[in-house]
Design a protein around this motif. Structure first.
Motif, PDB file in Angstrom:
ATOM      1  N   GLY A 178       0.821  -1.210   0.000  1.00 44.73           N
ATOM      2  CA  GLY A 178       0.000   0.000   0.000  1.00 44.73           C
ATOM      3  C   GLY A 178       0.852   1.257   0.000  1.00 44.73           C
ATOM      4  N   LEU A 179       1.907   1.257   0.795  1.00 47.06           N
ATOM      5  CA  LEU A 179       2.807   2.413   0.806  1.00 47.06           C
ATOM      6  C   LEU A 179       3.500   2.576  -0.539  1.00 47.06           C
ATOM      7  CD1 LEU A 179       4.420   2.157   4.329  1.00 47.06           C
ATOM      8  CD2 LEU A 179       3.128   4.077   3.423  1.00 47.06           C
ATOM      9  N   LEU A 180       3.866   1.469  -1.155  1.00 51.35           N
ATOM     10  CA  LEU A 180       4.558   1.530  -2.448  1.00 51.35           C
ATOM     11  C   LEU A 180       3.590   1.779  -3.602  1.00 51.35           C
ATOM     12  CD1 LEU A 180       7.161  -1.318  -1.931  1.00 51.35           C
ATOM     13  CD2 LEU A 180       7.514   1.154  -1.775  1.00 51.35           C
ATOM     14  N   ALA A 181       2.277   1.794  -3.324  1.00 51.66           N
ATOM     15  CA  ALA A 181       1.299   2.080  -4.367  1.00 51.66           C
ATOM     16  C   ALA A 181       1.314   3.549  -4.762  1.00 51.66           C
ATOM     17  CB  ALA A 181      -0.106   1.671  -3.910  1.00 51.66           C
ATOM     18  N   SER A 182       1.900   4.390  -3.949  1.00 48.28           N
ATOM     19  CA  SER A 182       2.073   5.802  -4.292  1.00 48.28           C
ATOM     20  C   SER A 182       3.276   5.915  -5.222  1.00 48.28           C
ATOM     21  CB  SER A 182       2.324   6.610  -3.013  1.00 48.28           C
ATOM     22  OG  SER A 182       2.998   7.819  -3.306  1.00 48.28           O
ATOM     23  N   SER A 183       3.077   6.510  -6.398  1.00 48.47           N
ATOM     24  CA  SER A 183       4.188   6.624  -7.345  1.00 48.47           C
ATOM     25  C   SER A 183       5.332   7.449  -6.760  1.00 48.47           C
ATOM     26  CB  SER A 183       3.721   7.191  -8.684  1.00 48.47           C
ATOM     27  OG  SER A 183       3.130   8.458  -8.519  1.00 48.47           O
ATOM     28  N   ALA A 184       5.020   8.453  -5.953  1.00 47.36           N
ATOM     29  CA  ALA A 184       6.081   9.261  -5.339  1.00 47.36           C
ATOM     30  C   ALA A 184       6.913   8.416  -4.372  1.00 47.36           C
ATOM     31  CB  ALA A 184       5.466  10.458  -4.610  1.00 47.36           C
ATOM     32  N   ARG A 185       6.248   7.640  -3.517  1.00 50.40           N
ATOM     33  CA  ARG A 185       6.990   6.808  -2.564  1.00 50.40           C
ATOM     34  C   ARG A 185       7.756   5.699  -3.271  1.00 50.40           C
ATOM     35  NH1 ARG A 185       2.555   8.210   0.796  1.00 50.40           N
ATOM     36  NH2 ARG A 185       1.350   6.382   0.177  1.00 50.40           N
TER      37      ARG A 185
ATOM     38  N   GLY B  28      11.635  14.913  -8.346  1.00 45.20           N
ATOM     39  CA  GLY B  28      10.839  16.046  -8.799  1.00 45.20           C
ATOM     40  C   GLY B  28       9.724  16.425  -7.854  1.00 45.20           C
ATOM     41  N   GLY B  29       9.938  16.217  -6.574  1.00 48.42           N
ATOM     42  CA  GLY B  29       8.912  16.548  -5.592  1.00 48.42           C
ATOM     43  C   GLY B  29       9.324  17.735  -4.733  1.00 48.42           C
ATOM     44  N   ALA B  30       8.348  18.353  -4.108  1.00 49.29           N
ATOM     45  CA  ALA B  30       8.619  19.445  -3.179  1.00 49.29           C
ATOM     46  C   ALA B  30       9.256  18.863  -1.920  1.00 49.29           C
ATOM     47  CB  ALA B  30       7.329  20.173  -2.832  1.00 49.29           C
ATOM     48  N   LEU B  31      10.179  19.592  -1.352  1.00 46.89           N
ATOM     49  CA  LEU B  31      10.910  19.137  -0.170  1.00 46.89           C
ATOM     50  C   LEU B  31       9.985  18.684   0.960  1.00 46.89           C
ATOM     51  CD1 LEU B  31      13.975  18.930   0.390  1.00 46.89           C
ATOM     52  CD2 LEU B  31      13.771  21.086   1.601  1.00 46.89           C
ATOM     53  N   PRO B  32       8.948  19.460   1.328  1.00 48.87           N
ATOM     54  CA  PRO B  32       8.062  19.006   2.413  1.00 48.87           C
ATOM     55  C   PRO B  32       7.325  17.705   2.078  1.00 48.87           C
ATOM     56  CG  PRO B  32       7.735  21.344   1.996  1.00 48.87           C
ATOM     57  CD  PRO B  32       8.608  20.819   0.893  1.00 48.87           C
ATOM     58  N   ALA B  33       6.909  17.559   0.828  1.00 48.01           N
ATOM     59  CA  ALA B  33       6.186  16.338   0.436  1.00 48.01           C
ATOM     60  C   ALA B  33       7.107  15.127   0.489  1.00 48.01           C
ATOM     61  CB  ALA B  33       5.611  16.503  -0.974  1.00 48.01           C
ATOM     62  N   VAL B  34       8.325  15.266  -0.013  1.00 49.53           N
ATOM     63  CA  VAL B  34       9.284  14.157   0.019  1.00 49.53           C
ATOM     64  C   VAL B  34       9.599  13.800   1.464  1.00 49.53           C
ATOM     65  CG1 VAL B  34      11.644  13.457  -0.576  1.00 49.53           C
ATOM     66  CG2 VAL B  34      10.224  14.638  -2.266  1.00 49.53           C
ATOM     67  N   SER B  35       9.738  14.799   2.317  1.00 50.46           N
ATOM     68  CA  SER B  35       9.995  14.562   3.735  1.00 50.46           C
ATOM     69  C   SER B  35       8.852  13.774   4.375  1.00 50.46           C
ATOM     70  CB  SER B  35      10.199  15.897   4.447  1.00 50.46           C
ATOM     71  OG  SER B  35      10.505  15.689   5.802  1.00 50.46           O
ATOM     72  N   GLN B  36       7.611  14.120   4.033  1.00 52.52           N
ATOM     73  CA  GLN B  36       6.451  13.394   4.576  1.00 52.52           C
ATOM     74  C   GLN B  36       6.428  11.951   4.074  1.00 52.52           C
ATOM     75  OE1 GLN B  36       2.981  15.690   3.622  1.00 52.52           O
ATOM     76  NE2 GLN B  36       3.390  17.212   5.216  1.00 52.52           N
ATOM     77  N   HIS B  37       6.746  11.752   2.805  1.00 54.19           N
ATOM     78  CA  HIS B  37       6.799  10.385   2.270  1.00 54.19           C
ATOM     79  C   HIS B  37       7.875   9.572   2.986  1.00 54.19           C
ATOM     80  CE1 HIS B  37       3.863  10.929  -0.837  1.00 54.19           C
ATOM     81  NE2 HIS B  37       4.564  11.843  -1.472  1.00 54.19           N
ATOM     82  N   LEU B  38       9.020  10.182   3.216  1.00 54.69           N
ATOM     83  CA  LEU B  38      10.106   9.495   3.919  1.00 54.69           C
ATOM     84  C   LEU B  38       9.685   9.109   5.334  1.00 54.69           C
ATOM     85  CD1 LEU B  38      13.137  11.576   2.669  1.00 54.69           C
ATOM     86  CD2 LEU B  38      12.818   9.111   2.328  1.00 54.69           C
ATOM     87  N   THR B  39       8.956   9.979   5.991  1.00 54.03           N
ATOM     88  CA  THR B  39       8.475   9.676   7.345  1.00 54.03           C
ATOM     89  C   THR B  39       7.586   8.439   7.327  1.00 54.03           C
ATOM     90  OG1 THR B  39       8.627  11.983   8.044  1.00 54.03           O
ATOM     91  CG2 THR B  39       7.133  10.562   9.300  1.00 54.03           C
ATOM     92  N   LYS B  40       6.672   8.366   6.371  1.00 55.75           N
ATOM     93  CA  LYS B  40       5.791   7.195   6.268  1.00 55.75           C
ATOM     94  C   LYS B  40       6.591   5.932   5.970  1.00 55.75           C
ATOM     95  CE  LYS B  40       1.671   9.694   4.890  1.00 55.75           C
ATOM     96  NZ  LYS B  40       0.639   9.899   3.889  1.00 55.75           N
ATOM     97  N   LEU B  41       7.556   6.041   5.060  1.00 51.31           N
ATOM     98  CA  LEU B  41       8.380   4.879   4.716  1.00 51.31           C
ATOM     99  C   LEU B  41       9.227   4.423   5.901  1.00 51.31           C
ATOM    100  CD1 LEU B  41       9.424   6.013   1.132  1.00 51.31           C
ATOM    101  CD2 LEU B  41       7.965   4.046   1.695  1.00 51.31           C
ATOM    102  N   LYS B  42       9.704   5.388   6.702  1.00 48.35           N
ATOM    103  CA  LYS B  42      10.476   5.037   7.899  1.00 48.35           C
ATOM    104  C   LYS B  42       9.599   4.352   8.930  1.00 48.35           C
ATOM    105  CE  LYS B  42      13.463   7.618   9.930  1.00 48.35           C
ATOM    106  NZ  LYS B  42      14.147   8.735  10.587  1.00 48.35           N
ATOM    107  N   LEU B  43       8.403   4.882   9.160  1.00 49.48           N
ATOM    108  CA  LEU B  43       7.490   4.290  10.146  1.00 49.48           C
ATOM    109  C   LEU B  43       7.128   2.853   9.769  1.00 49.48           C
ATOM    110  CD1 LEU B  43       5.131   7.304  10.901  1.00 49.48           C
ATOM    111  CD2 LEU B  43       6.762   6.230  12.465  1.00 49.48           C
ATOM    112  N   ALA B  44       7.067   2.576   8.470  1.00 45.87           N
ATOM    113  CA  ALA B  44       6.744   1.224   8.002  1.00 45.87           C
ATOM    114  C   ALA B  44       7.964   0.314   8.002  1.00 45.87           C
ATOM    115  CB  ALA B  44       6.153   1.296   6.604  1.00 45.87           C
ATOM    116  N   GLY B  45       9.133   0.865   8.262  1.00 45.89           N
ATOM    117  CA  GLY B  45      10.345   0.058   8.284  1.00 45.89           C
ATOM    118  C   GLY B  45      10.928  -0.220   6.905  1.00 45.89           C
ATOM    119  N   LEU B  46      10.469   0.500   5.887  1.00 44.92           N
ATOM    120  CA  LEU B  46      10.991   0.300   4.540  1.00 44.92           C
ATOM    121  C   LEU B  46      12.246   1.116   4.270  1.00 44.92           C
ATOM    122  CD1 LEU B  46       7.660   0.284   2.497  1.00 44.92           C
ATOM    123  CD2 LEU B  46       8.988  -1.670   3.300  1.00 44.92           C
ATOM    124  N   VAL B  47      12.411   2.203   5.024  1.00 41.09           N
ATOM    125  CA  VAL B  47      13.546   3.117   4.860  1.00 41.09           C
ATOM    126  C   VAL B  47      14.114   3.423   6.236  1.00 41.09           C
ATOM    127  CG1 VAL B  47      14.106   5.521   4.231  1.00 41.09           C
ATOM    128  CG2 VAL B  47      12.693   4.149   2.712  1.00 41.09           C
TER     129      VAL B  47
END
Length: 124
Positions: A30-37, A59-78
């Motif tokens: 589900g997390l990887l279903a986002s093209s940005a993530r 090609g993403g805005a810094l705040p958006a990429v940061s939010q995606h990274l937070t989600k990926l970290k919480l899931a243990g993927l990053v």
């Protein structure tokens, strides 16, 4: 509870994993279903980066990429580590890297074949 699935000809039988494992896998997909993530994980599968480098690459805005990274970290993927004043992100799970590389690689090959067929058809 593990359920045994019967053998269908040349396909081997597999045991069904516990429901918790299926739920965890679904969450990761589900997390990887986002093209940005997915793009972020793809980029990190090629090598570690800070959020600024990732934002430029995907090609993403810094705040958006940061939010995606937070989600990926919480899931243990990053994961991340501090280097001076910056956070460096990386994928620490070779299985996640393998799955992402396999899927994107196969889809890229399919797209190349489709493009080659179109070009051959247009030149005929």
């Amino acid at each position: 509870m593990v359920t045994r699935v019967r053998d269908f000809g040349d396909r081997p039988a597999f045991d069904d994993p516990p429901a918790e494992v299926i739920a965890e896998a679904a969450g990761a997909f589900g997390l990887l279903a986002s093209s940005a993530r997915l793009h972020i994980v793809w980029a990190l599968a090629q090598g570690e980066s800070d959020v600024t480098g990732l934002a430029e690459r995907v090609g993403g805005a810094l705040p958006a990429v940061s939010q995606h990274l937070t989600k990926l970290k919480l899931a243990g993927l990053v994961r991340s580590r501090r280097e001076g004043r910056r956070q460096v992100y990386f994928v620490d799970d070779p299985d996640i890297v393998a799955v992402v590389r396999l899927l994107i690689g196969r889809l890229a090959e399919r797209a190349d074949r489709t493009t080659a067929r179109r070009l051959r058809g247009a030149g005929a």
